[in-house]
Design a protein around this motif. Structure first.
Motif, PDB file in Angstrom:
ATOM      1  N   TYR A 120       0.830  -1.325   0.201  1.00 29.47           N
ATOM      2  CA  TYR A 120      -0.322   0.111   0.198  1.00 29.47           C
ATOM      3  C   TYR A 120       1.117   1.048  -0.247  1.00 29.47           C
ATOM      4  O   TYR A 120       1.555   2.101   1.059  1.00 29.47           O
ATOM      5  N   ASP A 121       2.125   1.423  -1.469  1.00 23.44           N
ATOM      6  CA  ASP A 121       2.671   2.791  -1.371  1.00 23.44           C
ATOM      7  C   ASP A 121       1.756   3.428  -2.545  1.00 23.44           C
ATOM      8  O   ASP A 121       1.758   3.190  -3.540  1.00 23.44           O
ATOM      9  N   SER A 122       3.027   3.897  -3.230  1.00 21.56           N
ATOM     10  CA  SER A 122       2.252   5.669  -3.776  1.00 21.56           C
ATOM     11  C   SER A 122       3.466   4.890  -5.172  1.00 21.56           C
ATOM     12  O   SER A 122       2.560   5.277  -6.020  1.00 21.56           O
ATOM     13  N   ASP A 123       3.974   3.885  -4.902  1.00 18.13           N
ATOM     14  CA  ASP A 123       4.135   3.649  -6.601  1.00 18.13           C
ATOM     15  C   ASP A 123       4.614   2.020  -6.848  1.00 18.13           C
ATOM     16  O   ASP A 123       5.178   0.826  -7.597  1.00 18.13           O
ATOM     17  N   THR A 124       3.193   0.752  -6.161  1.00 15.37           N
ATOM     18  CA  THR A 124       2.853  -0.408  -6.377  1.00 15.37           C
ATOM     19  C   THR A 124       2.462   0.167  -7.430  1.00 15.37           C
ATOM     20  O   THR A 124       2.692  -1.346  -8.352  1.00 15.37           O
ATOM     21  N   HIS A 125       1.639   0.707  -8.392  1.00 14.65           N
ATOM     22  CA  HIS A 125       0.878   0.434  -9.853  1.00 14.65           C
ATOM     23  C   HIS A 125       2.452   0.346 -10.850  1.00 14.65           C
ATOM     24  O   HIS A 125       3.300  -0.158 -11.240  1.00 14.65           O
ATOM     25  N   HIS A 126       3.959   1.570 -10.781  1.00 16.83           N
ATOM     26  CA  HIS A 126       4.455   1.776 -11.575  1.00 16.83           C
ATOM     27  C   HIS A 126       5.625   0.290 -10.987  1.00 16.83           C
ATOM     28  O   HIS A 126       5.751  -0.581 -11.693  1.00 16.83           O
ATOM     29  N   LEU A 127       5.313  -0.210 -10.578  1.00 16.26           N
ATOM     30  CA  LEU A 127       7.125  -1.046  -9.366  1.00 16.26           C
ATOM     31  C   LEU A 127       6.361  -2.659  -9.720  1.00 16.26           C
ATOM     32  O   LEU A 127       6.861  -3.419 -10.658  1.00 16.26           O
ATOM     33  N   ASP A 128       5.290  -2.829  -9.324  1.00 16.96           N
ATOM     34  CA  ASP A 128       4.374  -4.541  -9.164  1.00 16.96           C
ATOM     35  C   ASP A 128       3.800  -4.840  -9.988  1.00 16.96           C
ATOM     36  O   ASP A 128       3.771  -5.652 -10.449  1.00 16.96           O
ATOM     37  N   ARG A 129       3.351  -3.471 -11.311  1.00 18.15           N
ATOM     38  CA  ARG A 129       2.917  -3.858 -12.134  1.00 18.15           C
ATOM     39  C   ARG A 129       3.243  -4.038 -13.316  1.00 18.15           C
ATOM     40  O   ARG A 129       2.802  -4.705 -13.970  1.00 18.15           O
ATOM     41  N   VAL A 130       4.192  -2.882 -13.323  1.00 20.15           N
ATOM     42  CA  VAL A 130       4.521  -2.996 -14.967  1.00 20.15           C
ATOM     43  C   VAL A 130       6.345  -2.755 -14.884  1.00 20.15           C
ATOM     44  O   VAL A 130       6.672  -3.554 -15.336  1.00 20.15           O
ATOM     45  N   GLU A 131       6.518  -2.429 -13.684  1.00 25.90           N
ATOM     46  CA  GLU A 131       8.891  -2.705 -14.134  1.00 25.90           C
ATOM     47  C   GLU A 131       8.889  -3.753 -14.086  1.00 25.90           C
ATOM     48  O   GLU A 131       9.579  -4.790 -13.912  1.00 25.90           O
ATOM     49  N   LYS A 132       8.334  -4.843 -12.625  1.00 29.52           N
ATOM     50  CA  LYS A 132       9.243  -5.831 -12.201  1.00 29.52           C
ATOM     51  C   LYS A 132       8.030  -7.069 -13.866  1.00 29.52           C
ATOM     52  O   LYS A 132       9.326  -7.617 -13.741  1.00 29.52           O
ATOM     53  N   PRO A 133       7.130  -6.972 -13.367  1.00 35.28           N
ATOM     54  CA  PRO A 133       7.094  -8.194 -14.282  1.00 35.28           C
ATOM     55  C   PRO A 133       7.787  -7.791 -15.972  1.00 35.28           C
ATOM     56  O   PRO A 133       8.408  -8.778 -16.390  1.00 35.28           O
ATOM     57  N   ARG A 134       7.686  -6.438 -16.225  1.00 38.68           N
ATOM     58  CA  ARG A 134       8.983  -6.353 -17.343  1.00 38.68           C
ATOM     59  C   ARG A 134       9.776  -7.176 -18.017  1.00 38.68           C
ATOM     60  O   ARG A 134      10.153  -8.073 -18.215  1.00 38.68           O
ATOM     61  N   ALA A 135      10.696  -6.992 -16.198  1.00 33.91           N
ATOM     62  CA  ALA A 135      12.020  -7.093 -16.334  1.00 33.91           C
ATOM     63  C   ALA A 135      11.510  -8.400 -15.881  1.00 33.91           C
ATOM     64  O   ALA A 135      13.289  -9.408 -16.542  1.00 33.91           O
ATOM     65  N   TYR A 136      10.657  -9.169 -15.390  1.00 38.05           N
ATOM     66  CA  TYR A 136      11.172 -10.826 -15.792  1.00 38.05           C
ATOM     67  C   TYR A 136      11.287 -11.751 -16.521  1.00 38.05           C
ATOM     68  O   TYR A 136      11.538 -12.354 -17.011  1.00 38.05           O
ATOM     69  N   ALA A 137       9.543 -11.072 -17.375  1.00 35.68           N
ATOM     70  CA  ALA A 137      10.016 -11.267 -18.751  1.00 35.68           C
ATOM     71  C   ALA A 137      10.950 -10.803 -19.632  1.00 35.68           C
ATOM     72  O   ALA A 137      11.357 -12.759 -20.146  1.00 35.68           O
ATOM     73  N   GLU A 138      11.946  -9.747 -19.332  1.00 31.72           N
ATOM     74  CA  GLU A 138      12.940  -9.883 -20.508  1.00 31.72           C
ATOM     75  C   GLU A 138      13.939 -11.015 -19.811  1.00 31.72           C
ATOM     76  O   GLU A 138      15.148 -11.756 -20.460  1.00 31.72           O
ATOM     77  N   ALA A 139      14.195 -11.722 -18.418  1.00 27.91           N
ATOM     78  CA  ALA A 139      14.663 -12.035 -17.904  1.00 27.91           C
ATOM     79  C   ALA A 139      14.353 -13.824 -18.199  1.00 27.91           C
ATOM     80  O   ALA A 139      15.090 -14.751 -18.252  1.00 27.91           O
ATOM     81  N   GLY A 140      13.141 -14.069 -19.157  1.00 23.46           N
ATOM     82  CA  GLY A 140      12.862 -15.447 -19.729  1.00 23.46           C
ATOM     83  C   GLY A 140      12.297 -15.998 -18.267  1.00 23.46           C
ATOM     84  O   GLY A 140      12.442 -17.269 -18.239  1.00 23.46           O
ATOM     85  N   ILE A 141      12.183 -15.836 -17.309  1.00 28.54           N
ATOM     86  CA  ILE A 141      11.399 -16.398 -16.398  1.00 28.54           C
ATOM     87  C   ILE A 141       9.584 -17.316 -16.873  1.00 28.54           C
ATOM     88  O   ILE A 141       8.998 -16.036 -17.181  1.00 28.54           O
ATOM     89  N   PRO A 142      10.043 -18.155 -16.730  1.00 29.19           N
ATOM     90  CA  PRO A 142       8.561 -18.811 -17.719  1.00 29.19           C
ATOM     91  C   PRO A 142       7.223 -18.018 -17.023  1.00 29.19           C
ATOM     92  O   PRO A 142       6.213 -17.691 -17.564  1.00 29.19           O
ATOM     93  N   VAL A 143       6.953 -18.593 -15.847  1.00 35.62           N
ATOM     94  CA  VAL A 143       5.842 -17.561 -14.610  1.00 35.62           C
ATOM     95  C   VAL A 143       5.935 -16.689 -14.254  1.00 35.62           C
ATOM     96  O   VAL A 143       6.784 -16.649 -12.836  1.00 35.62           O
TER      97      VAL A 143
END
Length: 198
Positions: A120-143
């Protein structure tokens, strides 16, 4: 709070400099850890009790059916293009012993799934919903599994692509059954998550 961002660009702060700062903070300030995603350094403090309860629930969910897999809380991973990012997922699913001998940051090769729980913080949308999923996909993590407490839903990301992110996203409201695709191959009932919102 988790996700507080210190502005910067890759030109201003190198990965090596970030790792020195993160190592110092972990030794000297035990209640915070740092991440480096999208060229920005983020501060990650201790989480609330409901957050920790969700992590424990998932660990206990995995153990009976897949004792050969471990759900590692806050295991540091090298992600993004050329492994220039450094993240601390709320959970990393990998074979037991997979990270033995690693230092603070591991390569994502062999990781089956990452998991994040929104805060419950101001950057959850950017970090948890956008940046991290993008980074995990770039790294090839399957799920990638996102437990979104604000939206009372679980989002399963699969079919990672280095340029497009995850190509398949499936959302289930708390209370429904979530199918985690291969290589995880598991169905989980999310009814219990209703008690961990707030």
């Amino acid at each position: 709070m988790k996700g507080d961002i210190v502005p910067g660009t890759p030109d201003q702060l190198s990965v090596e400099e970030f790792e020195q700062i993160a190592a110092f903070a972990e030794r000297e300030i035990e209640t915070v850890r740092f991440e480096f995603v999208g060229g920005r350094m983020g501060l990650r403090k201790a989480t609330d009790g409901n957050h920790g309860s969700i992590v424990m629930w998932l660990i206990r969910t995995w153990l009976p059916s897949w004792p050969e897999l471990g759900l590692y809380p806050s295991r540091g991973l090298r992600v993004e293009v050329h492994r220039q990012g450094r993240v601390l997922p709320d959970g990393v699913l990998a074979p037991v012993g997979h990270f033995a001998g690693d230092g603070d940051w591991s390569d994502p090769d062999g990781v089956l799934m990452t998991m994040e729980i929104t805060s419950y913080d101001s950057d959850t949308h950017h970090l948890d919903r956008v940046e991290k999923p993008r980074a995990y996909a770039e790294a090839g993590i399957p799920v990638h599994l996102l437990i979104d407490r604000d939206k009372r839903s679980v989002v399963v990301h699969s079919e990672p692509h280095p340029d497009d992110g995850y190509r398949d996203l499936h959302t289930v409201r708390f209370g429904g059954e979530v199918k985690l695709p291969d290589p995880v191959g598991m169905v989980i009932d999310t009814e219990v998550l209703k008690q961990y919102v707030g």
